[in-house]
Write a protein that holds these residues in place. Structure first.
Motif, short mmCIF file in Angstrom:
data_model
loop_
_atom_site.label_atom_id
_atom_site.label_comp_id
_atom_site.label_asym_id
_atom_site.label_seq_id
_atom_site.Cartn_x
_atom_site.Cartn_y
_atom_site.Cartn_z
N PRO A 201 0.83 -1.21 0.00
CA PRO A 201 0.00 0.00 0.00
C PRO A 201 0.86 1.26 0.00
CG PRO A 201 -0.69 -1.53 1.73
CD PRO A 201 0.63 -2.01 1.22
N SER A 202 0.27 2.37 -0.36
CA SER A 202 0.96 3.65 -0.26
C SER A 202 1.46 3.87 1.16
CB SER A 202 -0.01 4.78 -0.63
OG SER A 202 0.49 6.03 -0.23
N GLU A 203 2.66 4.40 1.29
CA GLU A 203 3.22 4.67 2.62
C GLU A 203 2.37 5.68 3.39
OE1 GLU A 203 7.27 5.81 2.30
OE2 GLU A 203 7.92 3.90 1.42
N LEU A 204 1.59 6.47 2.69
CA LEU A 204 0.76 7.48 3.35
C LEU A 204 -0.24 6.85 4.32
CD1 LEU A 204 0.04 9.84 0.31
CD2 LEU A 204 1.64 10.25 2.20
N VAL A 205 -0.75 5.65 3.99
CA VAL A 205 -1.78 5.05 4.84
C VAL A 205 -1.20 4.57 6.17
CG1 VAL A 205 -3.09 4.33 2.81
CG2 VAL A 205 -1.55 2.71 3.90
N HIS A 206 0.12 4.50 6.26
CA HIS A 206 0.75 4.07 7.51
C HIS A 206 1.25 5.25 8.35
CE1 HIS A 206 0.46 0.00 6.09
NE2 HIS A 206 1.23 0.23 5.05
N GLU A 207 1.17 6.44 7.81
CA GLU A 207 1.66 7.61 8.54
C GLU A 207 0.62 8.11 9.55
OE1 GLU A 207 3.65 10.81 6.66
OE2 GLU A 207 4.43 9.59 5.01
N ASP A 208 1.10 8.82 10.53
CA ASP A 208 0.23 9.44 11.52
C ASP A 208 -0.62 10.52 10.85
OD1 ASP A 208 -0.48 10.07 14.43
OD2 ASP A 208 0.27 12.01 13.69
N LEU B 249 -6.84 10.40 1.51
CA LEU B 249 -6.39 11.57 2.28
C LEU B 249 -7.57 12.48 2.61
CD1 LEU B 249 -3.08 12.46 0.40
CD2 LEU B 249 -3.26 11.60 2.74
N LYS B 250 -8.43 12.72 1.63
CA LYS B 250 -9.60 13.59 1.85
C LYS B 250 -10.49 13.03 2.95
CE LYS B 250 -12.46 16.96 0.61
NZ LYS B 250 -12.11 18.39 0.69
N VAL C 57 -7.22 15.40 5.02
CA VAL C 57 -5.99 15.94 4.44
C VAL C 57 -6.25 16.35 2.99
CG1 VAL C 57 -3.56 15.51 3.92
CG2 VAL C 57 -4.63 14.37 5.88
N ASP C 58 -6.05 17.62 2.68
CA ASP C 58 -6.21 18.10 1.30
C ASP C 58 -4.88 18.06 0.58
OD1 ASP C 58 -8.92 18.62 1.34
OD2 ASP C 58 -8.66 20.65 2.12
N GLU D 204 -14.41 13.41 -10.34
CA GLU D 204 -14.02 12.69 -9.14
C GLU D 204 -12.79 13.34 -8.49
OE1 GLU D 204 -16.10 9.76 -11.85
OE2 GLU D 204 -14.67 11.40 -12.07
N MET D 205 -11.83 13.74 -9.31
CA MET D 205 -10.60 14.33 -8.79
C MET D 205 -10.88 15.70 -8.16
SD MET D 205 -7.61 12.83 -8.78
CE MET D 205 -7.27 11.97 -10.31
N LYS D 206 -11.71 16.47 -8.80
CA LYS D 206 -12.06 17.79 -8.24
C LYS D 206 -12.74 17.65 -6.88
CE LYS D 206 -12.76 20.02 -12.76
NZ LYS D 206 -13.78 20.55 -13.71
N ALA D 207 -13.51 16.59 -6.70
CA ALA D 207 -14.27 16.40 -5.47
C ALA D 207 -13.38 16.05 -4.28
CB ALA D 207 -15.32 15.31 -5.67
N VAL D 208 -12.19 15.48 -4.54
CA VAL D 208 -11.36 15.01 -3.42
C VAL D 208 -10.07 15.81 -3.25
CG1 VAL D 208 -12.28 12.67 -3.53
CG2 VAL D 208 -10.22 13.24 -4.85
#
Length: 295
Positions: free
Chosen positions: A92-99, A127-128, A132-133, A151-155
């Motif tokens: 998975p993306s490392e972002l999902v494991h970050e605080d 992230l949204k 997190v924006d 879809e991208m504009k919404a998130v």
């Protein structure tokens, strides 16, 4: 069998499908991929997960027709089914494991090219959902080739479309949009670039100069998706990695893009695979005996 709930053409040669795969949907995270096989004799195609719905038990895939197998995929309609739909695979993306609170303090930029919009979307959406924006730059040759715009504009926090022909959004490559944002006072703590290998290469050359840490997805160079065929072997710094089992995401400033692109071209022919096997020895692949690289 894995039933197709929705089949939609997004742009020329680009298609979206929602597929019933409850187990995959329960366990997948942004950044991972699946291997899709149409029938008993079908080719194994690795595809990044574009979206997922755990309650509905569905996975959304987006693909571009580049060969016989994906052309067959494109002909499928809602109600048809894939024989195999394996996943989730990869890290998975490392972002999902970050605080999460730490992520909220960071300014993150996503850069996608072409079909690379598909794997960008689930990360930005995740992230949204966690408050997190992120800013998003998406590039395509023309406006008609841009996908998932609504879809991208919404998130995203800010969405910046780019077209090579200059008829929509920013006129020019995604790299010139990055420079424009940075020169305008934006300071980014992280860039995530996903798209054609050449686009990721030049994005990383720029972000290295701008001192922006950058993560890239090497999904485009995968073939078998299990670490056996060796197609996605690449150097990341001084280490040899395989995109499908060690990635698909890596530190973009450490990836040897020139080597990866050269290997990608050589791997398309049996003679090229044999030469790579000779040059790379035991590090070529796991010895599947099926890719032709042993001959």
């Amino acid at each position: 069998m894995y039933k197709i709930r929705k089949a939609e053409k997004l742009a020329d040669k680009i298609y979206l499908m929602d597929v019933e795969a409850p187990r995959v949907a329960r366990h997948c995270e942004p950044g991972q991929f699946v291997i899709v096989k149409l029938d008993e004799k079908g080719e194994r195609i690795p595809l990044t997960i574009c979206d997922y719905d755990r309650e509905e038990g569905t996975i959304t895939i987006v693909f571009q027709t580049v060969g016989a197998s994906t052309e067959k995929f494109a002909a499928l309609k809602a109600g048809d089914a894939f024989q195999d739909f394996t996943g989730p695979l990869g890290c998975p993306s490392e972002l999902v494991h970050e605080d999460i609170e730490s992520l909220k303090q960071k300014k993150i930029l996503f850069v996608g090219g072409g079909v690379g919009s598909a794997p960008v979307y689930p990360q930005v959406k995740w992230l949204k959902e966690h408050g997190v924006d992120a800013d998003v730059i998406i590039g395509a040759k023309t406006k008609d080739m841009l996908i998932l715009e609504d879809e991208m504009k919404a998130v995203s926090g800010n969405y910046y479309p780019c077209t090579d022909d200059g008829t929509y959004g920013h006129a020019g490559m995604v790299t010139s949009m990055i420079e424009e944002l940075v020169n305008g006072g934006n300071k980014y703590d992280l860039c995530v670039a996903i798209g054609p290998v050449i686009m990721m290469k030049f994005t990383c050359l720029l972000t290295k100069k701008l001192e922006i840490p950058t993560v890239v997805s090497m999904n485009p160079i995968m073939v078998d998706g299990t670490g056996m065929c060796g197609a996605c072997r690449l150097h990341v710094g001084d280490e040899i990695k395989f995109a499908c089992v060690d990635g698909p995401e890596f530190d973009g400033h450490l990836v040897n893009f020139d080597e990866a692109m050269k290997r990608q071209q050589m791997y398309k022919t049996q003679e090229g695979r044999a030469m790579l096997k000779l040059q790379e020895g035991d590090t070529h692949h796991g010895g599947c005996g099926n890719c032709g690289g042993d001959e």
